[in-house]
Scaffold this motif. Structure first.
Motif, PDB file in Angstrom:
ATOM      1  N   ALA A  70       0.810  -1.154  -0.063  1.00 53.86           N
ATOM      2  CA  ALA A  70      -0.023  -0.151   0.037  1.00 53.86           C
ATOM      3  C   ALA A  70       1.018   1.107  -0.037  1.00 53.86           C
ATOM      4  CB  ALA A  70      -1.068   0.072   1.329  1.00 53.86           C
ATOM      5  N   ASP A  71       2.056   1.260   0.522  1.00 51.09           N
ATOM      6  CA  ASP A  71       2.825   2.219   0.482  1.00 51.09           C
ATOM      7  C   ASP A  71       3.634   2.549  -0.857  1.00 51.09           C
ATOM      8  OD1 ASP A  71       2.558   2.236   3.123  1.00 51.09           O
ATOM      9  OD2 ASP A  71       4.384   1.311   3.786  1.00 51.09           O
ATOM     10  N   LEU A  72       3.399   1.731  -1.843  1.00 53.73           N
ATOM     11  CA  LEU A  72       4.196   1.836  -3.350  1.00 53.73           C
ATOM     12  C   LEU A  72       3.221   3.336  -3.873  1.00 53.73           C
ATOM     13  CD1 LEU A  72       6.521   0.648  -5.169  1.00 53.73           C
ATOM     14  CD2 LEU A  72       4.468  -0.367  -6.390  1.00 53.73           C
ATOM     15  N   PRO A  73       4.093   4.217  -4.353  1.00 56.31           N
ATOM     16  CA  PRO A  73       3.644   5.442  -4.986  1.00 56.31           C
ATOM     17  C   PRO A  73       3.024   4.840  -6.271  1.00 56.31           C
ATOM     18  CG  PRO A  73       5.618   6.151  -4.370  1.00 56.31           C
ATOM     19  CD  PRO A  73       5.671   4.395  -4.194  1.00 56.31           C
ATOM     20  N   GLN A 274       9.934  -1.571   3.521  1.00 56.68           N
ATOM     21  CA  GLN A 274       9.034  -2.442   3.043  1.00 56.68           C
ATOM     22  C   GLN A 274       9.527  -3.958   2.482  1.00 56.68           C
ATOM     23  OE1 GLN A 274       9.147   0.556   2.407  1.00 56.68           O
ATOM     24  NE2 GLN A 274       7.131   1.462   2.888  1.00 56.68           N
ATOM     25  N   LEU A 275      10.439  -3.763   1.613  1.00 60.11           N
ATOM     26  CA  LEU A 275      10.958  -4.953   0.866  1.00 60.11           C
ATOM     27  C   LEU A 275      12.638  -5.131   0.885  1.00 60.11           C
ATOM     28  CD1 LEU A 275      10.710  -7.555  -1.024  1.00 60.11           C
ATOM     29  CD2 LEU A 275      10.481  -6.015  -2.767  1.00 60.11           C
ATOM     30  N   THR A 276      13.106  -6.208   1.416  1.00 57.00           N
ATOM     31  CA  THR A 276      14.423  -6.235   1.433  1.00 57.00           C
ATOM     32  C   THR A 276      14.740  -7.527   0.497  1.00 57.00           C
ATOM     33  OG1 THR A 276      14.724  -5.893   3.906  1.00 57.00           O
ATOM     34  CG2 THR A 276      16.342  -7.105   2.856  1.00 57.00           C
ATOM     35  N   LEU A 277      16.041  -7.191  -0.261  1.00 54.65           N
ATOM     36  CA  LEU A 277      16.344  -8.303  -1.267  1.00 54.65           C
ATOM     37  C   LEU A 277      17.825  -9.081  -0.718  1.00 54.65           C
ATOM     38  CD1 LEU A 277      15.458  -6.815  -4.563  1.00 54.65           C
ATOM     39  CD2 LEU A 277      14.309  -8.010  -3.064  1.00 54.65           C
ATOM     40  N   SER A 278      17.806 -10.239  -0.469  1.00 51.18           N
ATOM     41  CA  SER A 278      19.178 -10.650  -0.111  1.00 51.18           C
ATOM     42  C   SER A 278      19.678 -11.937  -0.758  1.00 51.18           C
ATOM     43  CB  SER A 278      19.128 -10.854   1.264  1.00 51.18           C
ATOM     44  OG  SER A 278      18.889 -10.190   2.156  1.00 51.18           O
ATOM     45  N   GLY A 279      20.843 -12.421  -0.611  1.00 52.72           N
ATOM     46  CA  GLY A 279      21.157 -13.744  -1.144  1.00 52.72           C
ATOM     47  C   GLY A 279      21.914 -14.527  -0.110  1.00 52.72           C
ATOM     48  N   HIS A 280      23.190 -14.755  -0.407  1.00 53.18           N
ATOM     49  CA  HIS A 280      24.325 -15.522   0.520  1.00 53.18           C
ATOM     50  C   HIS A 280      24.169 -16.684   0.623  1.00 53.18           C
ATOM     51  CE1 HIS A 280      27.274 -15.535   3.828  1.00 53.18           C
ATOM     52  NE2 HIS A 280      26.020 -15.931   4.779  1.00 53.18           N
ATOM     53  N   THR A 281      22.864 -17.425   0.752  1.00 49.52           N
ATOM     54  CA  THR A 281      22.708 -18.862   1.334  1.00 49.52           C
ATOM     55  C   THR A 281      22.979 -19.779   0.206  1.00 49.52           C
ATOM     56  OG1 THR A 281      20.229 -19.054   0.528  1.00 49.52           O
ATOM     57  CG2 THR A 281      20.898 -17.869   3.031  1.00 49.52           C
ATOM     58  N   HIS A 282      22.723 -19.226  -0.979  1.00 51.66           N
ATOM     59  CA  HIS A 282      22.796 -20.316  -2.236  1.00 51.66           C
ATOM     60  C   HIS A 282      21.809 -21.473  -2.114  1.00 51.66           C
ATOM     61  CE1 HIS A 282      27.463 -19.379  -2.932  1.00 51.66           C
ATOM     62  NE2 HIS A 282      26.878 -18.498  -2.645  1.00 51.66           N
ATOM     63  N   GLY A 283      20.770 -21.278  -1.306  1.00 49.41           N
ATOM     64  CA  GLY A 283      19.841 -22.347  -1.166  1.00 49.41           C
ATOM     65  C   GLY A 283      20.441 -23.543  -0.536  1.00 49.41           C
ATOM     66  N   TYR A 306       7.366 -13.064   4.553  1.00 55.99           N
ATOM     67  CA  TYR A 306       6.779 -12.086   5.160  1.00 55.99           C
ATOM     68  C   TYR A 306       6.774 -11.987   6.611  1.00 55.99           C
ATOM     69  CZ  TYR A 306       4.776 -11.130   0.386  1.00 55.99           C
ATOM     70  OH  TYR A 306       4.593 -11.119  -0.940  1.00 55.99           O
ATOM     71  N   GLU A 307       6.880 -10.797   7.008  1.00 55.15           N
ATOM     72  CA  GLU A 307       6.507 -10.415   8.505  1.00 55.15           C
ATOM     73  C   GLU A 307       5.302  -9.248   8.655  1.00 55.15           C
ATOM     74  OE1 GLU A 307       6.780 -11.035  12.381  1.00 55.15           O
ATOM     75  OE2 GLU A 307       8.029 -12.156  11.004  1.00 55.15           O
ATOM     76  N   GLY A 308       4.352  -9.594   8.733  1.00 56.04           N
ATOM     77  CA  GLY A 308       3.150  -8.649   8.227  1.00 56.04           C
ATOM     78  C   GLY A 308       3.009  -8.333   6.804  1.00 56.04           C
ATOM     79  N   PRO A 309       3.024  -6.982   6.494  1.00 52.54           N
ATOM     80  CA  PRO A 309       3.236  -6.466   4.840  1.00 52.54           C
ATOM     81  C   PRO A 309       4.543  -6.267   4.418  1.00 52.54           C
ATOM     82  CG  PRO A 309       2.722  -4.622   6.794  1.00 52.54           C
ATOM     83  CD  PRO A 309       2.609  -5.777   7.232  1.00 52.54           C
ATOM     84  N   ARG A 310       5.399  -6.532   5.458  1.00 52.22           N
ATOM     85  CA  ARG A 310       6.684  -6.406   4.919  1.00 52.22           C
ATOM     86  C   ARG A 310       7.472  -7.682   4.669  1.00 52.22           C
ATOM     87  NH1 ARG A 310       9.717  -3.291   9.971  1.00 52.22           N
ATOM     88  NH2 ARG A 310      11.490  -2.955   8.568  1.00 52.22           N
ATOM     89  N   ALA A 311       8.493  -7.808   3.731  1.00 53.44           N
ATOM     90  CA  ALA A 311       8.799  -8.884   2.934  1.00 53.44           C
ATOM     91  C   ALA A 311      10.429  -8.944   2.914  1.00 53.44           C
ATOM     92  CB  ALA A 311       8.168  -9.237   1.873  1.00 53.44           C
TER      93      ALA A 311
END
Length: 340
Positions: A70-73, A274-283, A306-311
């Motif tokens: 909802a916060d996205l312009p 609101q949104l975080t992008l990460s890597g590191h684990t390689h799955g 997700y943690e509430g609306p944040r991801a």
């Protein structure tokens, strides 16, 4: 030193030690058939290692995901970001030469609004980047290419004095910026778009989002801990205003952080990103019926959480220090932002 010998260690353990262990176990548990069992296990190991090294590692897929906020312009509704991580270009040589070029071509083919790289461009030393600079420089997007450093981009695994380590990190940052990328070291950039139905003549006529890039912060103490949320978001008005039951005037923040453990430890409590992008684990570079060894170390290790609306979206990465993946194909991720 561990990282330097990771590849020979992996192949010695899988191709030599593991077959011997299976042979000894089978001779102890099933002495009548131990030779057949040992041969079958050895053959299976060789097939799996060969498949993971020469078939699955050199391949990758393009994954499409959406994030609704909802916060996205409104001007950014449908904004597309290509994300990739953990390239480890030092491994993309020899038999795997050409993998990086295919990845760059695939990223550019998405014609995204922005491209982000969330760390681990090199394996151990910045010299690995030099042969790949021309290829990396081909990445282009309307609003630019943004990146952060991962634990392998620092001199974490170099056996040298502090002066040499300082020189190496300076060389890494210089080479990465030489590609034309905007390397973010606990800093941010603001992307502007004209508001819908408005001809932008001044900044107030534009909507904006923030691309924020933290330095690496890892839960494990030997990992670099240079990430600083407060410094990264310095100067951003993060006040939350309430109007008729809705949050208004809240800047939309896309946070880039290599290590996903930072999300719960610092990003969630210290910001409203609101949104975080990460890597590191390689799955974990390996999966069996949906289970990955990465679950031993990470709460979020692959995909969207997700943690509430944040991801947070954690990429399983494009490459790897050790050229092996099994049922954990590398990926390029297209993230589409949606207002909702």
């Amino acid at each position: 030193m561990i990282a330097r010998y990771a590849i020979p260690f992996f192949f010695v353990m899988t191709l030599v030690v593991a077959p011997v262990v299976f042979a000894l176990l089978s001779r102890w548990l099933l002495p009548k058939y131990w030779k057949r069992i040992a041969c079958a296990c050895t053959l299976l190991i060789y097939i799996l290692v060969g498949y993971g090294t020469f078939v699955e590692y050199p391949n990758f897929k393009v994954r499409h995901v959406e994030y609704v906020s909802a916060d996205l312009p409104e001007a950014f509704d449908g904004y597309r970001i290509v994300m990739f991580s953990d390239a480890h270009v030092g491994t993309m040589t020899g038999l795997f030469d050409g993998l990086l070029q295919r990845a760059v071509d695939s990223i550019n083919a998405q014609r995204a609004d922005a491209i982000v790289f969330v760390g681990d461009l090199e394996n151990i030393h910045p010299d690995e980047l030099k042969p790949q600079l021309a290829t990396l420089s081909q990445l282009k997007a309307k609003d630019g290419v943004y990146s952060v450093l991962g634990n392998h981009d620092y001199p974490t695994y170099l056996d040298c004095d502090e002066a040499m380590k300082k020189q190496c990190i300076q060389q890494t940052t210089a080479l990465e910026r030489q590609t034309g990328w905007q390397l973010l070291l606990n800093e941010h950039r603001v992307i502007l778009r004209p508001k819908k139905g408005v001809v932008a003549q001044q900044r107030s006529d534009s909507d904006s989002i923030v691309i924020a890039g933290m330095e690496n912060w890892g839960k494990v103490k030997r990992m670099p801990r240079r990430g600083d949320v407060k410094k990264t978001l310095e100067g951003i008005d993060c006040q939350t205003f309430v109007g008729e039951g809705q949050r208004v005037g809240v800047p939309f923040i896309l946070m880039l952080q290599h290590d996903p453990t930072c999300w719960r430890k610092h990003i969630l409590p210290e910001s409203h990103a609101q949104l975080t992008l990460s890597g590191h684990t390689h799955g974990g570079q390996f999966s069996l019926f949906g289970w990955s060894p990465a679950t031993f170390s990470y709460t979020e290790w692959g995909g969207m959480a997700y943690e509430g609306p944040r991801a947070i979206y954690v990429s399983v990465g494009l490459g790897a220090l050790i050229p092996f993946r099994l049922n954990m194909t590398g990926e390029i991720v297209v993230v589409t932002l949606k207002k909702g």
